[in-house]
Write a protein that holds these residues in place. Structure first.
Motif, short mmCIF file in Angstrom:
data_model
loop_
_atom_site.label_atom_id
_atom_site.label_comp_id
_atom_site.label_asym_id
_atom_site.label_seq_id
_atom_site.Cartn_x
_atom_site.Cartn_y
_atom_site.Cartn_z
N LYS A 15 0.89 -1.15 -0.32
CA LYS A 15 0.09 -0.33 0.09
C LYS A 15 0.90 0.81 0.12
CE LYS A 15 -4.10 -1.83 1.91
NZ LYS A 15 -5.31 -1.22 3.05
N GLU A 27 -6.88 -2.31 -5.29
CA GLU A 27 -6.94 -2.76 -4.28
C GLU A 27 -6.15 -3.63 -3.77
OE1 GLU A 27 -11.07 -4.10 -3.91
OE2 GLU A 27 -11.17 -3.49 -5.54
N TRP A 29 -5.42 -7.25 -2.22
CA TRP A 29 -6.20 -8.37 -1.39
C TRP A 29 -5.33 -9.55 -0.51
CZ3 TRP A 29 -11.24 -10.79 -5.04
CH2 TRP A 29 -11.78 -9.30 -4.88
#
Length: 280
Positions: A15, A27, A29
């Motif tokens: 991130k 995103e 995951w």
């Protein structure tokens, strides 16, 4: 874009890397189970899934992570269901699978990609196999885990992204199927993406080496193993193996054999030798 990693620590570092490069926007995951240990037979069937869940219940019972199996926190099958629905509903969506050179990531890669063949061309792999990086001190190193790579260095790693080939979608699931048929308890990385297998007791001999003639918390024994042993695995698995060793009566134990900080262990032979020396 959906990024998939196999360790909790990888989520944060990826991130941070995404914040540095807008082309990585997407995103993150996480596949949460550790497919480098435990049963694999019928792993894509309801029976096999439940058998693995029950094995984890047994491993974690009476320990630091007891009950975690049934909290819903770890549900990789739900992740795959959501992923496939997303890919079917959004034809432009792509997936980047990040894996470092360790048995945990590679086992997770096999488990995941074997279920995604219909999306060939949209599933990318970034396998950091023998790729040099620069650490915070400016020195070259070869990371075994994504989480130890500085976020800015991920900008170099993104160049490795490539679609998983049709050939890989044919061959890799076959390799994974062989491991399922063998159904041993421990997977080991033998180089590249090659996995070998050993019995559940594989780590026991090395774990014994860290039990000394002095009383030690189980947590210390496990900590020593994790920091000094060449081949390691998760602390929950090691706690289970330590309890299995203690059940043989080979070692002395005091305290409640539950969480890793609740009890201490000591080698019986070393204890006897110490007593003889004291009485001499």
């Amino acid at each position: 874009m959906i990024h998939i990693v196999f360790n909790e620590a990888d989520v944060d570092v990826l991130k941070k890397a995404i914040e540095l490069d807008e082309t990585l926007q997407g995103e993150v995951w996480q596949v949460k189970d550790d497919y480098a240990v435990g049963p694999l037979a019928g792993i894509y069937t309801a029976e096999g899934i439940e058998a693995r869940r029950q094995w984890w219940r047994d491993v974690l019972a009476g320990g630091d992570y007891a009950g975690k199996v049934d909290t819903g926190e770890v549900d990789d099958n739900k992740l795959v269901t959501e992923l496939t629905e997303r890919l079917r509903n959004e034809p432009a969506e792509i997936v980047w699978v990040w894996a470092a050179q360790n048995k945990h990531d590679v086992s997770g890669y096999y488990w995941l990609m074997s279920q995604l063949k219909e999306f060939q061309g949209r599933i990318y792999i970034l396998y950091l196999n023998n790729l040099p990086f620069i650490n915070e001190k400016g020195l070259i190193f070869y990371p075994e885990w994504l989480s130890v790579i500085p976020p800015k260095e991920f900008l170099k790693a993104k160049k490795l992204a490539r679609p998983i080939t049709l050939s890989e979608f044919e061959v890799d699931p076959d390799e994974w199927a062989k491991l399922q048929q063998e159904d041993k308890g421990v997977r080991l990385l033998e180089g590249g993406k090659k996995l070998g297998q050993q019995d559940y007791s594989y780590y026991d001999a090395d774990l014994k080496k860290y039990i000394t003639g002095d009383w030690q918390k189980a947590s210390k024994v496990i900590h020593q193993f994790l920091h000094k042993n060449k081949q390691t695995t998760g602390d929950a698995y090691l706690l289970w193996r330590l309890k299995t060793l203690l059940a043989t009566g080979e070692f002395d134990v005091q305290g409640e054999v539950k969480n890793m900080k609740d009890f201490e262990v000591k080698g019986k032979q070393a204890q006897a030798q110490a007593a003889e020396t004291t009485n001499a």
